[in-house]
Motif scaffolding. Structure first.
Motif, short mmCIF file in Angstrom:
data_model
loop_
_atom_site.label_atom_id
_atom_site.label_comp_id
_atom_site.label_asym_id
_atom_site.label_seq_id
_atom_site.Cartn_x
_atom_site.Cartn_y
_atom_site.Cartn_z
N THR A 215 -66.89 19.70 -69.95
CA THR A 215 -66.72 20.67 -71.01
C THR A 215 -67.74 20.40 -72.12
N GLN A 216 -67.93 21.41 -72.96
CA GLN A 216 -68.87 21.26 -74.07
C GLN A 216 -68.47 20.08 -74.96
N ARG A 217 -67.17 20.01 -75.28
CA ARG A 217 -66.69 18.92 -76.14
C ARG A 217 -66.98 17.56 -75.52
N TRP A 219 -69.19 16.71 -73.17
CA TRP A 219 -70.62 16.41 -73.13
C TRP A 219 -71.10 15.93 -74.50
N ARG A 220 -70.72 16.65 -75.53
CA ARG A 220 -71.21 16.27 -76.86
C ARG A 220 -70.72 14.88 -77.25
N GLN A 244 -78.23 17.10 -74.32
CA GLN A 244 -77.23 17.82 -75.09
C GLN A 244 -77.56 19.31 -75.13
N GLY A 248 -75.53 22.60 -73.03
CA GLY A 248 -74.92 23.58 -73.92
C GLY A 248 -74.01 22.94 -74.95
N ALA A 249 -74.33 21.71 -75.36
CA ALA A 249 -73.45 20.95 -76.23
C ALA A 249 -74.01 20.76 -77.64
N THR A 251 -73.59 22.05 -80.98
CA THR A 251 -72.45 22.85 -81.42
C THR A 251 -72.46 23.23 -82.89
N TYR A 398 -75.26 15.44 -64.94
CA TYR A 398 -75.62 16.83 -65.24
C TYR A 398 -76.25 17.49 -64.02
#
Length: 417
Positions: A215-217, A219-220, A244, A248-249, A251, A398
């Motif tokens: 998820t984006q969260r 990954w970040r 990042q 797509g992280a 944000t 990734y």
């Protein structure tokens, strides 16, 4: 001697359903006639939701109980009623009766200790909860939640290494069963490792988290943790910002700004232009922000100049004796987002030598991942086994994802002057 299948009961505590008794093999026990009749009536009442009546029948059965089988069945049904009515005192009483019964299997007792531990924990009796969780483990539980729960309590005591060992046992049970480990468990494990200053495990748990829950969260969070581990390596830090972006992280405004600042520090105007324009396009960056405007100043001309010069530089690099020129040209294409053009130059740099081989292999893997060659990316990234191995493994996670094959970058809209 009557041969009966033990009852299977599901208990609900504090909004979570937990299996309490599960006997998969036939159980031999004596059941007296009066207890059998009262128990059957209690079961009917339970099915109808008439719990006062069920409790009455079980009280009658208790008065007639003579054998361990009688007491086993009565306590099992009492636990069922207590679970359904959220009566914790009755739950504990029934559990205690079952735990003292010689008919109970080790597997069942382990689940009951876990059940009682949860009740104790919600009653803020942490020491009792800890003791029951350990008792469940001592009886051979294969419920991974027991290990995760005890890990949290162990960490609260300051035994971070012990907490890590327990949560890793929970992970092993899940993996053996072919089950995906919950993301929250990985986050707990990362926290334990951070408390223990165990950077290697922070990194390893994070890589598993994004591999299973990309998820984006996640990954970040994981990339931020990795970047902290590579604060003294500007090249690794840059490649983590690139990851990042790829995942797509990015944000918020600070992510785009900080990435642009790192690119500025590495003298990569084309990369600054790409990331600033990407941030502005989705309103993450304010077009009037003076700091961003300063970073972006002159980047369009610099990017155009680089784009014009690179074909000639790449051709010369291919005939050079060493790989420095090929590495520099590849880095130029990477900064432009032209990954397919960068890949053969990184290969040439590796073949010719005279460059940081691990960095070249890492960036070859990045270029291949970004251009859609997942197999090639994985093979290249597997060659990175030194100081930047953790960065390579994260890029490999990734590259293994189905969506890890974006097209070549969209050219930025020239605004940087």
């Amino acid at each position: 001697m009557k041969r009966l299948l033990a009852l299977a009961v599901a208990g609900m505590i504090a909004g979570g359903v937990a299996p309490v008794l599960a006997q998969t093999t036939a159980l031999d026990y004596d059941l007296t006639r009066d207890v059998r009749q009262a128990s059957e009536q209690a079961q009917v009442a339970i099915a109808q939701g008439n719990f006062p009546a069920a409790s009455g029948f079980l009280a009658q059965a208790s008065g007639a109980a003579r054998t361990d089988g009688d007491r086993y069945v009565i306590a099992t049904l009492q636990l069922d009623v207590a679970n359904r009515t959220f009566n914790t005192a009755a739950q504990v009483a029934a559990i205690n009766a079952l735990l003292s019964n010689p008919l109970l299997s080790a597997e069942q007792s382990a689940e009951l200790y876990y059940h009682r531990a949860r009740i104790s924990y919600h009653a803020q009796n942490v020491e009792a909860a800890r003791a029951d969780l350990q008792a469940a483990i001592d009886r051979g539980t294969v419920n991974p939640r027991v290990f995760v729960a005890l890990a949290s309590l162990t960490d609260e005591r300051g035994d971070h290494a012990g907490a890590i060992a327990l949560v890793e046992r929970a992970f092993a049970i899940h993996r053996t069963a072919g089950m995906t480990i919950p993301a929250e468990w990985y986050r707990r494990a990362i926290h334990f490792a951070q408390e223990a200053n165990d950077t290697a495990r922070v990194v390893a748990f994070g890589q598993s988290l994004v591999a299973e829950h990309p998820t984006q969260r996640n990954w970040r969070d994981v990339i931020v943790q990795h970047r902290a581990a590579y604060s003294a390596d500007p090249e690794a830090a840059l490649d983590l910002w690139r990851l990042q972006d790829a995942a797509g992280a990015l944000t918020g405004e600070f992510d785009y700004r900080d990435y642009a600042q790192v690119a500025h520090g590495r003298e990569l105007p084309a990369e600054i232009e790409r990331i600033v324009q990407a941030g502005r396009a989705i309103s993450m960056l304010d077009g009037g922000n003076a700091e961003i405007a300063t970073l972006d100043r002159g980047t369009t001309r610099a990017a155009q100049s680089l784009r014009s010069a690179l074909p000639g530089r790449a051709e010369s690099a291919m005939s050079a004796a060493t790989g420095e020129a090929a590495m520099a040209a590849a880095d130029g294409y990477m900064s432009l987002g032209e990954y397919a053009a960068a890949a053969p130059l990184y290969r040439a740099a590796l073949e010719k030598g005279g460059v940081d081989a691990e960095l070249a292999a890492l960036r070859l893997g990045i270029a291949l991942a970004r251009s859609g060659d997942r197999a090639g990316a994985s093979a290249a990234l597997d060659q990175v086994t030194g100081a930047r191995a953790a960065v390579a493994r994260l890029w490999r996670a990734y590259a293994s994802l189905p969506q890890a094959a974006p097209p070549t970058a969209t050219p930025a809209v020239p605004t940087g002057g």
